[in-house]
Design an enzyme around this catalytic site. Structure first.
Site, PDB file in Angstrom:
ATOM      1  N   LYS A  13       0.794  -1.231   0.000  1.00 15.76           N
ATOM      2  CA  LYS A  13       0.000   0.000   0.000  1.00 15.76           C
ATOM      3  C   LYS A  13       0.823   1.277   0.000  1.00 15.76           C
ATOM      4  CE  LYS A  13      -4.357  -1.514   0.272  1.00 15.76           C
ATOM      5  NZ  LYS A  13      -5.475  -1.047  -0.571  1.00 15.76           N
ATOM      6  N   ASP A  47      -8.784  -0.922   6.494  1.00 20.19           N
ATOM      7  CA  ASP A  47      -8.956  -2.209   7.154  1.00 20.19           C
ATOM      8  C   ASP A  47      -7.573  -2.786   7.451  1.00 20.19           C
ATOM      9  OD1 ASP A  47      -8.452  -2.684   4.481  1.00 20.19           O
ATOM     10  OD2 ASP A  47     -10.430  -3.520   4.090  1.00 20.19           O
TER      11      ASP A  47
END
Length: 344
Positions: A67, A95
């Site tokens: 990410k 999340d």
């Protein structure tokens, strides 16, 4: 087979490539190095293909998941467009992995971060986000509810939303995040060339969108693309079957980073037209894949294990012919997170 969709004409579809400069930006960041592409002959034998390689994202820019590629590029774009040097509060929902990436990059660029975590995010992952210096708000609700809370908080003066999913009216920043993910696929080109099959875990579909953009924008369209989701949160699969974006009710899953109920509006046209197939897998499937990858020297988390679980579901079952793989095929599995990212 826990859930399946196939589009025979996906490799005939084309799109525009990512703009230049993303890889060069990442290469200039502290700690950048291409992540490992590890060949696992035992899996190739099991799956009946020539080669299986795992793109191991457990050490990406000092974090245990991919990410950081999207967060860093998007935050760079946001800061470069601000008319002054006033500090900004970067707000996001997560999340797990995206929130930590935003928090780390906010610290790197001298900014503050506020991260909303969805229910089900492991306490160790929440603590890791806080350890990056971010303000953390834990939401007693789903990922979609956490996104709503973050979007509301980002309306305050001096705040900007850095979200890795899109909806009508909010698509520019998610598009930068998707661009950031392109570095991962550029590395694979350099390390291997173009595989016959790329297996991509999918939450809201942004990483899968990046894969489609990469493999459907060149002259050679030979790479098949398979998206894999938890069977408790298969919003991409449900949307593909329906032919339009839908929201699904999500349940608990060890694949916390994929526990998303609504596809990104930005990703949807790419997923609809450019994916060859999508499959849903169970927690047991993912857990088995994680154990097997660990035994082979790849320390994957449950979301990373989803790629192997999906490949097994398809390539050893009745739908293998849809992806055109055979004894000479090369398959790449994207292990999107390490074991540290998402303890199970």
């Amino acid at each position: 087979m826990n859930g399946w969709y196939a589009r025979p004409g996906a490799r005939d579809w084309t799109c525009s490539p990512v703009r230049h400069g993303v890889r060069e930006f990442h290469a200039a960041l502290p700690g950048y190095a291409p992540t490992a592409l590890t060949e696992l002959p035992a899996l190739a034998e099991e799956l009946g293909v020539g080669r299986v390689l795992v793109k191991d994202e457990s050490t990406r820019l000092g974090l245990p998941a991919f990410k950081a590629l999207g967060a860093s590029w998007a935050i760079h774009q946001i800061l470069s467009r601000r008319p002054d040097a006033e500090p900004v509060r970067l707000v996001t929902a997560t999340d797990g992995n995206h929130g930590r990436a935003v928090a780390r990059m906010a610290r790197l660029f001298g900014q503050r971060a506020h991260v909303f975590t969805a229910e089900g995010v492991h306490p160790a992952a929440v603590a890791a986000i806080a350890a990056e210096g971010a303000q953390v708000t834990q939401v007693d609700g789903t990922y979609d509810e956490a996104v709503h809370r973050a979007a509301t908080a980002a309306e305050e003066p001096g705040a900007v939303l850095v979200q890795d999913t899109a909806w009508p009216g909010y698509e520019e920043t998610p598009s930068w995040i998707v661009e950031g993910y392109s570095t991962l696929f550029a590395e694979i080109d350099e390390q291997l060339g173009r595989p016959d099959l790329m297996v991509v875990p999918a939450g809201v579909g942004s990483l899968a969108q990046a894969a489609v953009t990469h493999y459907r924008s060149g002259a050679a369209q030979a790479t098949a693309l398979l998206a894999v989701e938890p069977d408790t949160a298969a919003c991409v699969l449900a949307s593909l079957i329906r032919g339009e974006p839908v929201t699904v009710e999500t349940g608990e899953t060890i694949m916390a980073g994929l526990n998303c109920g609504t596809p990104s509006s930005l990703a949807w046209p790419y997923l609809r037209d450019g994916l060859d197939a999508a499959v849903a897998v169970t927690d047991d499937d993912s857990a088995r894949a994680v154990r097997d990858l660990t035994g082979l020297g790849v320390l994957a988390g449950p979301c990373g294990g989803a790629a192997l679980a999906g490949a097994r579901s398809v390539l050893t079952g009745e739908h293998a012919s849809h992806l055109g793989t055979g004894p000479r095929s090369t398959v790449v599995l994207l292990s999107t997170e390490g074991a540290e990212a998402n303890p199970s």
